[in-house]
Design a protein around this motif. Structure first.
Motif, short mmCIF file in Angstrom:
data_model
loop_
_atom_site.label_atom_id
_atom_site.label_comp_id
_atom_site.label_asym_id
_atom_site.label_seq_id
_atom_site.Cartn_x
_atom_site.Cartn_y
_atom_site.Cartn_z
N THR A 91 0.80 -1.22 0.00
CA THR A 91 0.00 0.00 0.00
C THR A 91 0.84 1.26 0.00
OG1 THR A 91 -0.15 -0.08 2.42
CG2 THR A 91 -1.94 -1.10 1.17
N SER A 92 2.12 1.18 0.35
CA SER A 92 2.92 2.39 0.45
C SER A 92 3.99 2.50 -0.63
CB SER A 92 3.61 2.44 1.83
OG SER A 92 4.52 1.37 1.98
N GLN A 93 4.31 1.41 -1.30
CA GLN A 93 5.34 1.44 -2.32
C GLN A 93 4.74 1.16 -3.69
OE1 GLN A 93 8.70 -1.00 -1.30
NE2 GLN A 93 8.89 -0.15 0.76
N GLY A 94 5.55 1.35 -4.70
CA GLY A 94 5.08 1.12 -6.06
C GLY A 94 4.40 2.36 -6.61
N ALA A 95 3.80 2.20 -7.79
CA ALA A 95 3.17 3.32 -8.47
C ALA A 95 1.89 3.75 -7.75
CB ALA A 95 2.84 2.92 -9.91
N LEU A 96 1.57 5.03 -7.86
CA LEU A 96 0.30 5.56 -7.36
C LEU A 96 -0.78 5.26 -8.40
CD1 LEU A 96 -1.23 7.32 -5.25
CD2 LEU A 96 -0.74 9.27 -6.76
N ARG A 97 -1.79 4.50 -7.99
CA ARG A 97 -2.83 4.06 -8.92
C ARG A 97 -4.06 4.94 -8.76
NH1 ARG A 97 -2.84 -1.73 -6.29
NH2 ARG A 97 -3.03 -0.26 -4.56
N VAL A 98 -4.36 5.70 -9.82
CA VAL A 98 -5.48 6.64 -9.81
C VAL A 98 -6.53 6.16 -10.79
CG1 VAL A 98 -6.20 9.03 -10.14
CG2 VAL A 98 -3.91 8.55 -9.25
N ARG A 99 -7.75 5.99 -10.31
CA ARG A 99 -8.85 5.52 -11.15
C ARG A 99 -9.79 6.69 -11.43
NH1 ARG A 99 -12.18 0.42 -11.38
NH2 ARG A 99 -14.36 1.04 -11.58
N THR A 100 -10.14 6.87 -12.70
CA THR A 100 -11.07 7.94 -13.06
C THR A 100 -11.67 7.66 -14.43
OG1 THR A 100 -11.36 10.33 -13.20
CG2 THR A 100 -9.31 9.43 -14.11
N TYR A 101 -12.43 8.62 -14.93
CA TYR A 101 -13.08 8.48 -16.22
C TYR A 101 -12.13 8.90 -17.34
CZ TYR A 101 -16.82 9.04 -12.78
OH TYR A 101 -17.60 8.93 -11.67
N THR A 102 -12.33 8.34 -18.51
CA THR A 102 -11.48 8.68 -19.66
C THR A 102 -11.51 10.17 -19.93
OG1 THR A 102 -11.82 6.50 -20.65
CG2 THR A 102 -11.08 8.27 -22.10
N THR A 103 -12.69 10.77 -19.92
CA THR A 103 -12.82 12.20 -20.22
C THR A 103 -12.08 13.04 -19.19
OG1 THR A 103 -14.93 11.91 -21.33
CG2 THR A 103 -14.45 14.11 -20.47
N PHE A 104 -12.24 12.74 -17.91
CA PHE A 104 -11.56 13.52 -16.88
C PHE A 104 -10.05 13.36 -17.02
CE2 PHE A 104 -9.80 14.68 -12.85
CZ PHE A 104 -10.63 15.68 -12.36
N ALA A 105 -9.60 12.13 -17.26
CA ALA A 105 -8.16 11.90 -17.41
C ALA A 105 -7.60 12.68 -18.59
CB ALA A 105 -7.89 10.41 -17.57
N ALA A 106 -8.28 12.60 -19.74
CA ALA A 106 -7.76 13.20 -20.96
C ALA A 106 -7.84 14.73 -20.95
CB ALA A 106 -8.52 12.66 -22.17
N LYS A 107 -8.94 15.27 -20.43
CA LYS A 107 -9.18 16.71 -20.56
C LYS A 107 -8.80 17.53 -19.33
CE LYS A 107 -10.57 18.14 -23.71
NZ LYS A 107 -9.81 18.54 -24.91
N TRP A 108 -8.66 16.88 -18.17
CA TRP A 108 -8.31 17.67 -16.98
C TRP A 108 -7.03 17.17 -16.32
CZ3 TRP A 108 -7.02 18.18 -11.99
CH2 TRP A 108 -7.21 19.44 -11.40
N LEU A 109 -6.97 15.88 -16.00
CA LEU A 109 -5.86 15.40 -15.17
C LEU A 109 -4.54 15.35 -15.93
CD1 LEU A 109 -4.87 14.30 -12.50
CD2 LEU A 109 -5.65 12.02 -13.19
#
Length: 304
Positions: A91-109
């Motif tokens: 839970t503390s090591q490795g990549a930070l895994r962020v789950r969201t919508y395709t639109t939010f990821a592409a246009k905002w994040l």
């Protein structure tokens, strides 16, 4: 038949004393006094009805029964420690895994991620796109960005921003379809309306809000599988789409898209950052949350 488990705190003290064979060392490891260690051993011996240690002039030593008990109890605590270390590492090591919508990821994040990476170059970010609400017990995610009312079970939610919608099109599309330079924008509603599949009620909601439902009753509608595709169709002049102000900041700022009606509708649902309600937050989670909330606040101040 119920299993008999001795009191866990005295058992833990027994494990440390059996492993160290020294009351002073055990007291230091447990951060208690030597007399407290002795009392806990006495509690366990009373529960089991056997003597586990011999009290000798220069310390303690395991009895035969105590030695046999220690040979099974000490490995059990080792297994617990190993399992705990593995869980915390996952839970503390490795990549930070962020789950969201395709639109939010592409246009905002994603357009803002270079700023996060510049501040935290050692944190790798992995983005997973999905529509259903996150289940942190089921889904491989540390954080999620969701759309809703902010009330989800077993999560903590931080408000990001409201869902503000209104029609958008290109300047050229407006000039061509409003019936001359002095034509009203309502004329656009007699032409093609572009619809995102997952937000197919946006047009009806906005039309009802603007009191223009009847004007668009017979208008052709073209549907797309995502908001990203819908807005690209608007950019290519295929029609007029419902835009989300937060997602189209770059296009609106550059003038590639415009808001011909200038009548935004603020929806009751909003965007939230969610994370497990019961979980020790790792450094990477805290860093991303702080950065995200600061970015949203900074951009809202700049827009005023």
């Amino acid at each position: 038949m119920a299993r008999r488990i001795p009191p866990l705190n005295p058992l833990r003290v027994f494990e440390v004393v059996a492993r160290s064979q020294n009351l002073t060392v055990a007291a230091q490891e447990l951060h208690v006094s030597q007399s407290a260690v002795s009392r806990q051993i006495a509690v366990l011996e009373g529960y089991l009805g056997v003597e586990l240690f011999r009290r000798e002039r220069h310390g303690v030593s395991l009895t035969r029964v105590g030695q046999a008990y220690a040979e099974e109890v000490v490995p059990a605590f080792d297994a617990i420690a190993t399992a705990t270390a593995r869980l915390l590492k996952n839970t503390s090591q490795g990549a930070l895994r962020v789950r969201t919508y395709t639109t939010f990821a592409a246009k905002w994040l994603i357009p803002r991620l270079p700023d996060f990476q510049a501040q935290y170059p050692s944190v790798e970010v992995r983005i997973d796109n999905a529509i259903p609400d996150v289940d942190f017990d089921r889904d491989p995610a540390d954080l999620a960005i969701q759309f809703g009312d902010g009330r989800w079970p077993r999560v903590s939610a931080d408000f990001l921003f409201h869902d503000e919608i209104e029609p958008v099109c290109t300047p050229e599309y407006l000039r061509t379809h409003r019936g001359g330079s002095r034509g009203k924008p309502e004329a656009l509603l007699r032409h093609r309306l572009l619809v995102s599949h997952y937000r197919r009620n946006d047009w009806d909601d906005w039309l009802a809000f603007a009191g223009l439902t009847e004007m668009a009753e017979r208008t052709e509608r073209m549907s797309f599988g995502s908001s990203v595709l819908t807005w690209q169709a608007a950019l290519d002049g295929l029609g007029i789409a419902i835009g989300q102000a937060a997602m189209l900041q770059a296009e609106l700022a550059s003038g590639r898209l415009i808001r011909p009606f200038a009548r935004p509708l603020v929806r009751s649902k909003s965007y939230y950052l969610v994370r497990p309600a019961v979980q020790r937050e790792s450094r990477k989670v805290t860093a991303f949350r702080d950065w995200l909330l600061d970015t949203v606040a900074r951009e809202q101040r700049a827009a005023k």
